[in-house]
Design a protein around this motif. Structure first.
Motif, mmCIF file in Angstrom:
data_model
loop_
_atom_site.group_PDB
_atom_site.id
_atom_site.type_symbol
_atom_site.label_atom_id
_atom_site.label_comp_id
_atom_site.label_asym_id
_atom_site.label_seq_id
_atom_site.Cartn_x
_atom_site.Cartn_y
_atom_site.Cartn_z
ATOM 1 N N LYS A 1 0.839 -1.198 0.048
ATOM 2 C CA LYS A 1 0.011 0.312 0.126
ATOM 3 C C LYS A 1 0.852 1.170 -0.057
ATOM 4 O O LYS A 1 0.783 2.205 -0.749
ATOM 5 C CB LYS A 1 -0.658 -0.028 1.181
ATOM 6 N N GLN A 2 1.933 1.258 0.858
ATOM 7 C CA GLN A 2 2.787 2.408 0.873
ATOM 8 C C GLN A 2 3.490 2.676 -0.524
ATOM 9 O O GLN A 2 3.715 3.807 -0.959
ATOM 10 C CB GLN A 2 3.812 2.236 2.116
ATOM 11 N N ILE B 1 1.268 4.437 -2.975
ATOM 12 C CA ILE B 1 0.744 5.646 -2.511
ATOM 13 C C ILE B 1 1.982 6.483 -2.921
ATOM 14 O O ILE B 1 2.067 7.623 -3.554
ATOM 15 C CB ILE B 1 0.636 5.827 -1.047
ATOM 16 N N HIS B 2 3.300 6.062 -2.859
ATOM 17 C CA HIS B 2 4.678 6.694 -3.078
ATOM 18 C C HIS B 2 4.619 6.863 -4.342
ATOM 19 O O HIS B 2 5.166 7.986 -5.090
ATOM 20 C CB HIS B 2 5.582 5.997 -2.458
ATOM 21 N N SER C 1 2.157 6.773 -6.937
ATOM 22 C CA SER C 1 0.955 7.279 -7.467
ATOM 23 C C SER C 1 0.733 9.005 -7.228
ATOM 24 O O SER C 1 1.326 9.493 -6.428
ATOM 25 C CB SER C 1 -0.223 6.422 -7.162
ATOM 26 N N ASN C 2 -0.276 9.557 -8.223
ATOM 27 C CA ASN C 2 -0.632 10.821 -7.970
ATOM 28 C C ASN C 2 -2.103 10.521 -7.453
ATOM 29 O O ASN C 2 -2.774 9.934 -8.225
ATOM 30 C CB ASN C 2 -0.430 11.462 -9.107
ATOM 31 N N PRO C 3 -2.642 11.746 -6.730
ATOM 32 C CA PRO C 3 -3.842 11.647 -6.366
ATOM 33 C C PRO C 3 -4.903 12.102 -7.450
ATOM 34 O O PRO C 3 -4.333 13.042 -8.276
ATOM 35 C CB PRO C 3 -4.161 12.396 -5.035
ATOM 36 N N TYR D 1 -9.391 8.797 -6.390
ATOM 37 C CA TYR D 1 -8.450 7.339 -6.336
ATOM 38 C C TYR D 1 -6.909 7.843 -6.802
ATOM 39 O O TYR D 1 -6.942 9.079 -7.051
ATOM 40 C CB TYR D 1 -8.967 6.252 -7.224
ATOM 41 N N LEU D 2 -6.072 6.722 -6.758
ATOM 42 C CA LEU D 2 -4.898 7.176 -7.064
ATOM 43 C C LEU D 2 -4.542 6.881 -8.496
ATOM 44 O O LEU D 2 -5.086 5.820 -9.096
ATOM 45 C CB LEU D 2 -3.962 6.345 -6.160
ATOM 46 N N ASP E 1 -9.218 2.601 -2.740
ATOM 47 C CA ASP E 1 -8.838 2.192 -1.631
ATOM 48 C C ASP E 1 -10.200 1.980 -0.919
ATOM 49 O O ASP E 1 -11.143 2.467 -0.618
ATOM 50 C CB ASP E 1 -8.299 3.276 -0.498
ATOM 51 N N CYS F 1 6.202 -2.863 -6.675
ATOM 52 C CA CYS F 1 5.255 -2.355 -5.601
ATOM 53 C C CYS F 1 4.928 -3.524 -4.484
ATOM 54 O O CYS F 1 4.815 -3.366 -3.310
ATOM 55 C CB CYS F 1 4.046 -1.783 -6.035
#
Length: 684
Positions: free
Chosen positions: A290-291, A294-295, A297-299, A304-305, A318, A401
């Motif tokens: 998950k981290q 997030i790292h 990706s862009n919101p 969503y990412l 998520d 990832c």
């Protein structure tokens, strides 16, 4: 049997896509439709297991340059072996005796003889003015008139007419152009016959379908492009006649002798579905995944990412609450172009409800996975996906990832499956499509010896074989064996019945057949594709496999053999074998693979190869080495360093006396028809 679509220089990407899509719709499950390169046609023993070969639209001059060495093989395949040849547009020109294209136009003119000569006359075009390469300028909805007097519109862009087709005894005209064309369709100016747009030609024992227009083009896949010549009216016209197009193609393929399915009217290109991730009992791995997502990706503004992969875009959601909205975003979108959707669980223990994944029970998979099994401990599942293998291989940022040795990617239906040699196919329901990611160090942590990653393919096939044979008591009688190096074969039911065999209670010993019967006796039910990369002193290997579990075509399936053995067991008053469940089988596969990889890293191949030999089909097989003056040699094993096949040369006229010369053969550096005893070095 296979139906092969050429995909190489000369073939346009769109034409390949449309040809494959239509042929799959009409021919599966009776045939496996896949793409093939000229190199594979030249080096692999494809003809014996192929019913038809198709050349799509594009340009036939590159066909000549690329395929000249293959043309004698294609002619032999059709005329002597009774195979079928299909040529659409450029492929249609390619199959004639002479091409006259854009005569007098210095920018477009192509004139000359052709080697295949399936149609004994001239292919002349373009039938309608306005053609430009790589453009929609000359595209139209061409109206055709069929043999029975029906009319339909199909896509046209640069195709020709088959001159004086009605005058040849071996040619049947199955469609003519209904509108006047712009080139002479006969050498007789007063000919009352129509302009032949599609023909069936007899060539020796085989038959040939050649078309000028594109009846294989699927209207709804003609996406609007940046080409300002694109005409919406053309697509709208084609959509009205799409059922007529499918009927025309079905009738034409049937005339070739191919067996079409009966429900093609209901077949539509499936939309992708979201990919759901689950990792119950793995909080640390899940949090790491998950981290990482997030790292990288862009919101988005929609909650969503967005992860930009090297080949695809991924929208990462998520929570399972996003499933319906994610699914709607994928409906009626082109699978290769739309952003893929990934959904993370709300919490580590959450698994999707059965109505979300009706064809795969995630809870059943994880309940069958051993607690100590690391490989496959994170599951990414989609009902309909592009390809478990290529999705990961072409998007390394997504792959990175996932924690090492954790990911198993599973799909119920693959719309863009990948195989060796660049082959592409659809994996239908009933075929277990999966890709597992394995990470290996350069050296064994136990022995410090270099790790030979070529053995991973052997480990994977051995693991799958063990998972099948150990699925439940009585499954050890299933006639499933390994074909070197990385295919899984099962006995042909036809062979079993013809020999009046009985297998229940005999295990491996009841399944032995004469070595010269191996090819009719055993048929392929699974193949492994290995993609390898290297990063941070570690190998990353993607092991993609499609296994016929319940899907019959084009060979047989595990369930078919369960049914056969249950008839034997009923006669012997034994309890029936249970139906095989893909979820449990995949979990058993992961358990076995995890154990074998650990054993391999700790102790090398000493304990693994003896078991591999018990389950492969080649013990004491005698082969001819075509790149060594056809010397005869006996297969005796695999080298323990680089996994090469060991063949000991035999004295002429003997099957047991060796000359002392030993050959080592590479699994990926040699092409072979190993059941026929032929092995030769591949051309480079």
């Amino acid at each position: 049997m296979n139906v092969l679509v050429y995909n190489g220089p000369g073939a346009s990407e769109d034409s390949v896509k449309h040809a494959v899509r239509t042929l799959r719709h009409l021919l599966e499950p009776y045939y496996a439709v896949s793409t093939v390169s000229a190199r594979v046609l030249q080096t692999e023993p494809w003809a014996a297991k192929t019913s038809a070969i198709a050349f799509p639209g594009g340009a036939d001059i590159p066909y000549i340059r690329e395929c000249t060495p293959v043309l004698p093989l294609i002619k032999k395949f059709v005329s002597r072996q009774g195979g079928a040849f299909i040529g659409f547009c450029a492929g249609g020109y390619f199959g004639t005796s002479r091409v006259e294209f854009a005569t007098g136009d210095p920018n477009l003119e192509v004139v000359g003889a052709r080697e295949l000569k399936f149609f004994p006359g001239t292919g002349r075009g373009p039938a309608f003015r306005g053609f430009r390469y790589n453009s929609e300028a000359g595209a139209r909805a061409a109206k055709l008139k069929t043999e029975d007097g029906d009319e339909l519109c199909v896509y046209y862009n640069g195709g020709g007419v088959f001159v004086d087709a009605d005058k040849f005894d071996n040619v049947e005209v199955i469609a003519t152009y209904a509108d006047p064309i712009d080139v002479p369709f006969s050498e007789d100016p007063g000919s009352p016959n129509g302009a032949a747009a599609a023909v069936i030609c007899k060539s020796g024992n085989g038959k040939v379908l050649l078309t000028g227009p594109h009846p294989e083009f699927v209207p709804h896949l003609l996406q609007k492009s940046l080409d300002h010549h694109y005409n919406d009216h053309v697509v709208a016209t084609l959509l009205k006649d799409d059922q007529k197009r499918l009927k025309f193609m079905k009738d034409a393929l049937t005339k070739l002798g191919l067996h079409c399915n009966s429900d093609f009217k209901d077949v539509q290109a499936p939309s992708l579905t979201p990919m759901l991730i689950a990792a119950p009992g793995q909080p640390e791995k899940f949090e790491e995944l998950k981290q990482n997502l997030i790292h990288l990706s862009n919101p988005s503004n929609s909650g969503y990412l967005v992860l930009e992969g090297e080949n695809d875009t991924f929208n990462v959601y998520d929570g399972l609450k996003w499933f319906e909205s994610a699914q709607k975003a994928l409906v009626d979108q082109e699978p290769e172009e739309v952003a893929k959707c990934i959904i993370l669980p709300n919490t580590i223990q959450d698994l999707p409800n059965k109505h979300i994944t009706p064809n795969f029970d995630m809870a059943k998979y994880f309940s069958s996975l051993k607690a100590k099994t690391n490989i496959g401990s994170i599951l990414m599942y989609g009902e309909i996906i592009t390809s478990t293998s290529s999705l990961l291989d072409s998007n390394k940022s997504l792959l990175k990832c996932f924690p090492q040795n954790s990911l198993l990617h599973v799909g119920t239906i693959q719309v863009s499956g990948r195989g060796r040699g660049g082959n592409v196919w659809v994996n239908p329901k009933g075929v277990s499509a999966s890709t597992v990611c394995i990470n290996l160090p350069m050296r064994s942590p136990t022995t410090n010896r270099p790790v030979s990653i070529v053995f991973v393919q052997y480990l994977a096939m051995l693991a799958y074989c063990r998972a099948i044979l150990g699925y439940a008591p009585g499954f050890e009688d299933l006639p499933v064996r390994i074909k070197w190096p990385n295919d899984l074969y099962a006995m042909s039911p036809d062979y079993y019945h013809s020999k009046k065999m009985r297998l229940v209670g005999k295990g491996h010993h009841g399944q032995k057949v004469p070595l010269n019967d191996m090819e009719p006796a055993f048929v392929k039910i699974a193949g492994l594709l290995v993609n390898t990369s290297f990063n941070n002193d570690n190998y990353s290997l993607l092991l993609g496999c499609g296994l016929n579990v319940t899907h019959e075509g084009p060979t047989t399936s595990l369930q078919a053999w369960i049914n056969i053995l249950n008839k034997e067991r009923e006669a012997a008053q034994l309890e029936p074998l249970p139906p095989i469940e893909i979820e449990k089988l995949l979990a058993f596969y992961m358990n076995e693979l995890n154990h074998l990889v650990e054993e391999f890293l700790a102790n090398g191949t000493d304990r693994i190869l003896p078991e591999y030999y018990k389950l492969w089909l080649h013990s004491d097989q005698i082969v001819s080495l075509m790149d060594h003056q056809n010397v005869r040699a006996k297969l005796v094993g695999i080298t323990e360093d680089y996994g090469l096949l060991i063949a000991k040369e035999l004295y002429p006229g003997t099957n047991a006396e060796y000359t002392g010369t030993t050959y080592h053969l590479q699994p990926d550096g040699n092409t072979f028809d190993i059941f026929r005893g032929l092995i030769s070095k591949k051309a480079t």
